[in-house]
Design a protein around this motif. Structure first.
Motif, PDB file in Angstrom:
ATOM      1  N   TRP A   1       0.831  -1.207   0.000  1.00 42.56           N
ATOM      2  CA  TRP A   1       0.000   0.000   0.000  1.00 42.56           C
ATOM      3  C   TRP A   1       0.863   1.254   0.000  1.00 42.56           C
ATOM      4  O   TRP A   1       0.548   2.235  -0.678  1.00 42.56           O
ATOM      5  CB  TRP A   1      -0.952  -0.028   1.189  1.00 42.56           C
ATOM      6  N   ALA A   2       1.975   1.246   0.741  1.00 43.98           N
ATOM      7  CA  ALA A   2       2.883   2.400   0.739  1.00 43.98           C
ATOM      8  C   ALA A   2       3.471   2.617  -0.654  1.00 43.98           C
ATOM      9  O   ALA A   2       3.581   3.762  -1.127  1.00 43.98           O
ATOM     10  CB  ALA A   2       3.990   2.195   1.764  1.00 43.98           C
ATOM     11  N   MET A   3       3.831   1.528  -1.321  1.00 44.05           N
ATOM     12  CA  MET A   3       4.392   1.633  -2.666  1.00 44.05           C
ATOM     13  C   MET A   3       3.353   2.178  -3.646  1.00 44.05           C
ATOM     14  O   MET A   3       3.644   3.069  -4.451  1.00 44.05           O
ATOM     15  CB  MET A   3       4.878   0.262  -3.141  1.00 44.05           C
ATOM     16  N   LEU A   4       2.110   1.687  -3.564  1.00 41.84           N
ATOM     17  CA  LEU A   4       1.072   2.168  -4.474  1.00 41.84           C
ATOM     18  C   LEU A   4       0.723   3.626  -4.212  1.00 41.84           C
ATOM     19  O   LEU A   4       0.447   4.378  -5.153  1.00 41.84           O
ATOM     20  CB  LEU A   4      -0.175   1.284  -4.355  1.00 41.84           C
ATOM     21  N   ARG A   5       0.744   4.049  -2.951  1.00 37.78           N
ATOM     22  CA  ARG A   5       0.477   5.459  -2.634  1.00 37.78           C
ATOM     23  C   ARG A   5       1.548   6.358  -3.246  1.00 37.78           C
ATOM     24  O   ARG A   5       1.239   7.408  -3.817  1.00 37.78           O
ATOM     25  CB  ARG A   5       0.456   5.665  -1.121  1.00 37.78           C
ATOM     26  N   THR A   6       2.809   5.952  -3.110  1.00 40.17           N
ATOM     27  CA  THR A   6       3.897   6.740  -3.687  1.00 40.17           C
ATOM     28  C   THR A   6       3.805   6.766  -5.207  1.00 40.17           C
ATOM     29  O   THR A   6       3.968   7.817  -5.837  1.00 40.17           O
ATOM     30  CB  THR A   6       5.250   6.167  -3.245  1.00 40.17           C
ATOM     31  N   MET A   7       3.501   5.613  -5.807  1.00 36.61           N
ATOM     32  CA  MET A   7       3.445   5.546  -7.263  1.00 36.61           C
ATOM     33  C   MET A   7       2.271   6.358  -7.820  1.00 36.61           C
ATOM     34  O   MET A   7       2.417   7.017  -8.854  1.00 36.61           O
ATOM     35  CB  MET A   7       3.352   4.087  -7.721  1.00 36.61           C
ATOM     36  N   VAL A   8       1.121   6.347  -7.145  1.00 39.76           N
ATOM     37  CA  VAL A   8      -0.004   7.124  -7.652  1.00 39.76           C
ATOM     38  C   VAL A   8       0.279   8.621  -7.503  1.00 39.76           C
ATOM     39  O   VAL A   8      -0.103   9.420  -8.366  1.00 39.76           O
ATOM     40  CB  VAL A   8      -1.334   6.712  -6.990  1.00 39.76           C
ATOM     41  N   SER A   9       0.994   9.001  -6.458  1.00 43.20           N
ATOM     42  CA  SER A   9       1.368  10.413  -6.306  1.00 43.20           C
ATOM     43  C   SER A   9       2.317  10.843  -7.420  1.00 43.20           C
ATOM     44  O   SER A   9       2.169  11.935  -7.986  1.00 43.20           O
ATOM     45  CB  SER A   9       2.022  10.643  -4.946  1.00 43.20           C
ATOM     46  N   GLN A  10       3.285   9.990  -7.746  1.00 46.90           N
ATOM     47  CA  GLN A  10       4.217  10.306  -8.830  1.00 46.90           C
ATOM     48  C   GLN A  10       3.510  10.316 -10.187  1.00 46.90           C
ATOM     49  O   GLN A  10       3.825  11.131 -11.051  1.00 46.90           O
ATOM     50  CB  GLN A  10       5.373   9.304  -8.844  1.00 46.90           C
ATOM     51  N   LEU A  11       2.546   9.410 -10.376  1.00 49.22           N
ATOM     52  CA  LEU A  11       1.800   9.384 -11.631  1.00 49.22           C
ATOM     53  C   LEU A  11       0.974  10.654 -11.806  1.00 49.22           C
ATOM     54  O   LEU A  11       0.925  11.227 -12.892  1.00 49.22           O
ATOM     55  CB  LEU A  11       0.886   8.155 -11.683  1.00 49.22           C
ATOM     56  N   ILE A  12       0.341  11.109 -10.743  1.00 46.74           N
ATOM     57  CA  ILE A  12      -0.444  12.346 -10.830  1.00 46.74           C
ATOM     58  C   ILE A  12       0.473  13.527 -11.120  1.00 46.74           C
ATOM     59  O   ILE A  12       0.160  14.387 -11.946  1.00 46.74           O
ATOM     60  CB  ILE A  12      -1.245  12.565  -9.535  1.00 46.74           C
ATOM     61  N   PHE A  13       1.637  13.568 -10.491  1.00 45.98           N
ATOM     62  CA  PHE A  13       2.560  14.691 -10.671  1.00 45.98           C
ATOM     63  C   PHE A  13       3.151  14.714 -12.080  1.00 45.98           C
ATOM     64  O   PHE A  13       3.169  15.739 -12.747  1.00 45.98           O
ATOM     65  CB  PHE A  13       3.670  14.627  -9.620  1.00 45.98           C
ATOM     66  N   HIS A  14       3.652  13.556 -12.555  1.00 44.54           N
ATOM     67  CA  HIS A  14       4.343  13.499 -13.852  1.00 44.54           C
ATOM     68  C   HIS A  14       3.426  13.116 -15.005  1.00 44.54           C
ATOM     69  O   HIS A  14       3.804  13.311 -16.168  1.00 44.54           O
ATOM     70  CB  HIS A  14       5.509  12.513 -13.785  1.00 44.54           C
ATOM     71  N   GLU A  15       2.276  12.509 -14.711  1.00 44.96           N
ATOM     72  CA  GLU A  15       1.283  12.038 -15.670  1.00 44.96           C
ATOM     73  C   GLU A  15       1.757  10.887 -16.535  1.00 44.96           C
ATOM     74  O   GLU A  15       1.019  10.400 -17.393  1.00 44.96           O
ATOM     75  CB  GLU A  15       0.729  13.180 -16.535  1.00 44.96           C
ATOM     76  N   ARG A  16       2.972  10.406 -16.362  1.00 47.58           N
ATOM     77  CA  ARG A  16       3.465   9.199 -17.016  1.00 47.58           C
ATOM     78  C   ARG A  16       4.665   8.692 -16.228  1.00 47.58           C
ATOM     79  O   ARG A  16       5.579   9.462 -15.929  1.00 47.58           O
ATOM     80  CB  ARG A  16       3.912   9.466 -18.444  1.00 47.58           C
ATOM     81  N   ILE A  17       4.659   7.400 -15.886  1.00 45.24           N
ATOM     82  CA  ILE A  17       5.816   6.797 -15.232  1.00 45.24           C
ATOM     83  C   ILE A  17       6.073   5.428 -15.842  1.00 45.24           C
ATOM     84  O   ILE A  17       5.181   4.844 -16.465  1.00 45.24           O
ATOM     85  CB  ILE A  17       5.628   6.661 -13.699  1.00 45.24           C
ATOM     86  N   GLU A  18       7.291   4.931 -15.679  1.00 44.08           N
ATOM     87  CA  GLU A  18       7.636   3.596 -16.150  1.00 44.08           C
ATOM     88  C   GLU A  18       7.836   2.693 -14.952  1.00 44.08           C
ATOM     89  O   GLU A  18       8.543   3.046 -14.002  1.00 44.08           O
ATOM     90  CB  GLU A  18       8.913   3.619 -17.005  1.00 44.08           C
TER      91      GLU A  18
END
Length: 159
Positions: free
Chosen positions: A35-52
């Motif tokens: 859950w901590a990993m998914l929270r961080t990843m969704v925050s980065q996705l919202i900020f950058h709008e694309r992640i790998e």
């Protein structure tokens, strides 16, 4: 006499949709770490709008990211507080509610896209990009919505 072994029902994580157990990818982590990993990843996705990331992570992240956009579309105090419990910063929360929510106001679901990209060299993991659709600079344009054919006009020929 043989003793019976009892099996515990699997614990549910997230929102329940019915009587059966939730089907989630465990991603090789404990529930708190996942859950901590998914929270961080969704925050980065919202900020950058694309992640790998890896394909299984991207598929799990898609569920959380679409849920965040749905909360942003509601735009109530309760939805803002629920989203604030997931995303990591106020800046990301502002972008979610002031940019992404209005952008997807007319779209019903399907806010993200997963595109497979390459194989990682170190462990040969399948990698993928996850991005928001209908934005400037997207990797692949969104398909136009399918319009169902009207009854009786599909393939009629006169003559």
């Amino acid at each position: 006499a043989a003793s019976r072994t009892w099996r515990r029902r699997p614990r549910r994580e997230g929102l329940s949709c019915g009587p059966g157990p939730m089907v989630l990818r465990k991603l090789g982590r404990t529930s708190a770490h996942r859950w901590a990993m998914l929270r961080t990843m969704v925050s980065q996705l919202i900020f950058h709008e694309r992640i790998e990331t890896t394909v299984p992570r991207a598929k799990e992240l898609r569920r959380v990211a679409d849920q965040m956009v749905t909360l942003a579309k509601e735009n109530t105090l309760a939805s803002r507080r629920r989203a604030a419990g997931v995303v990591r910063s106020d800046e990301v929360l502002q972008k979610l509610f002031y940019e992404l929510g209005p952008r997807y106001r007319e779209r019903n679901g399907g806010y993200t896209r997963v595109l497979r990209s390459r194989t990682r060299h170190g462990d040969t993991a399948k990698m993928a990009y996850i991005e928001y659709v209908d934005r400037p600079g997207e990797m692949r344009q969104a398909r136009p919505p399918r319009v169902p054919a009207a009854a009786g006009t599909a393939s009629t020929s006169e003559g």
